[in-house]
Write a protein that holds these residues in place. Structure first.
Motif, mmCIF file in Angstrom:
data_model
loop_
_atom_site.group_PDB
_atom_site.id
_atom_site.type_symbol
_atom_site.label_atom_id
_atom_site.label_comp_id
_atom_site.label_asym_id
_atom_site.label_seq_id
_atom_site.Cartn_x
_atom_site.Cartn_y
_atom_site.Cartn_z
ATOM 1 N N ALA A 20 0.726 -1.173 0.058
ATOM 2 C CA ALA A 20 -0.033 -0.047 0.138
ATOM 3 C C ALA A 20 0.924 1.061 0.021
ATOM 4 O O ALA A 20 0.463 2.135 -0.648
ATOM 5 C CB ALA A 20 -0.943 0.009 1.315
ATOM 6 N N SER A 23 1.632 2.254 -3.425
ATOM 7 C CA SER A 23 0.387 2.349 -4.103
ATOM 8 C C SER A 23 0.294 1.091 -5.065
ATOM 9 O O SER A 23 -0.538 1.295 -5.884
ATOM 10 C CB SER A 23 0.509 3.684 -4.893
ATOM 11 O OG SER A 23 0.457 4.815 -4.213
ATOM 12 N N TRP A 25 -2.026 -1.071 -4.979
ATOM 13 C CA TRP A 25 -3.530 -1.195 -4.101
ATOM 14 C C TRP A 25 -4.245 -2.832 -4.286
ATOM 15 O O TRP A 25 -4.280 -3.125 -2.988
ATOM 16 C CB TRP A 25 -4.754 -0.241 -4.796
ATOM 17 C CG TRP A 25 -4.108 1.108 -4.558
ATOM 18 C CD1 TRP A 25 -3.862 2.124 -5.234
ATOM 19 C CD2 TRP A 25 -3.615 1.836 -3.476
ATOM 20 N NE1 TRP A 25 -3.500 3.322 -4.896
ATOM 21 C CE2 TRP A 25 -3.321 3.268 -3.575
ATOM 22 C CE3 TRP A 25 -3.592 1.580 -1.927
ATOM 23 C CZ2 TRP A 25 -2.948 4.131 -2.781
ATOM 24 C CZ3 TRP A 25 -3.085 2.377 -0.961
ATOM 25 C CH2 TRP A 25 -2.886 3.775 -1.361
ATOM 26 N N GLU A 26 -4.281 -3.212 -5.456
ATOM 27 C CA GLU A 26 -4.713 -4.603 -5.493
ATOM 28 C C GLU A 26 -3.994 -5.570 -4.919
ATOM 29 O O GLU A 26 -4.384 -6.568 -4.211
ATOM 30 C CB GLU A 26 -4.897 -4.823 -6.917
ATOM 31 C CG GLU A 26 -6.096 -3.831 -7.702
ATOM 32 C CD GLU A 26 -7.207 -3.940 -6.856
ATOM 33 O OE1 GLU A 26 -7.877 -4.857 -6.612
ATOM 34 O OE2 GLU A 26 -7.888 -2.796 -6.911
ATOM 35 N N VAL A 52 -6.859 0.726 3.682
ATOM 36 C CA VAL A 52 -6.390 0.634 2.215
ATOM 37 C C VAL A 52 -7.225 0.704 1.221
ATOM 38 O O VAL A 52 -7.140 1.372 0.373
ATOM 39 C CB VAL A 52 -5.374 -0.628 2.248
ATOM 40 C CG1 VAL A 52 -5.088 -0.963 0.530
ATOM 41 C CG2 VAL A 52 -3.959 -0.555 3.080
ATOM 42 N N SER A 56 -7.539 3.479 -1.552
ATOM 43 C CA SER A 56 -7.433 3.084 -3.009
ATOM 44 C C SER A 56 -8.770 3.670 -3.784
ATOM 45 O O SER A 56 -8.909 2.990 -4.774
ATOM 46 C CB SER A 56 -7.330 1.649 -3.163
ATOM 47 O OG SER A 56 -8.362 0.966 -2.701
#
Length: 76
Positions: A20, A23, A25-26, A52, A56
Motif C-alpha cells: 500500500a 500504491s 493497491w490490488e 487501504v 485506494s
C-alpha cells in the motif's frame, strides 16, 4: 517470512502495508484480505484493510470493513 509461515496473518498484514505504501493497491488488498481470512476476529487486520480500501478509492467497501471491525472492538 510468508514463504516460511504462509498462515501468519501478521506477515500478510505487513506485506499489505508495504504494498500500500507503494500504491500497489490490488496486491495490498489481496494480502490484507488474506490476513483477515487467517485471523477473522482480529480487528487490526480489518482496520488495516479498511484504511487501504479507503486510500485506494473504494469507500463503500471500506465502510463495510470498518463496521465489521467495530463489532469486534466496539470501544475502540
Amino acid at each position: 517470512m510468508i514463504a516460511r509461515l504462509p498462515a501468519n496473518d501478521e506477515a500478510h498484514r505487513q506485506l499489505g502495508d508495504v504494498l500500500a505504501s507503494r500504491s500497489r493497491w490490488e496486491e495490498a488488498i489481496a494480502e490484507l484480505r488474506t490476513a483477515v481470512l487467517l485471523r477473522p476476529k482480529f480487528a487490526d487486520n480489518l482496520a488495516r484493510l479498511g484504511v487501504v480500501l479507503l486510500a485506494s478509492g473504494r469507500p463503500t467497501e471500506a465502510i463495510e470493513v470498518f463496521q465489521r471491525a467495530a463489532t469486534l472492538q466496539p470501544d475502540n
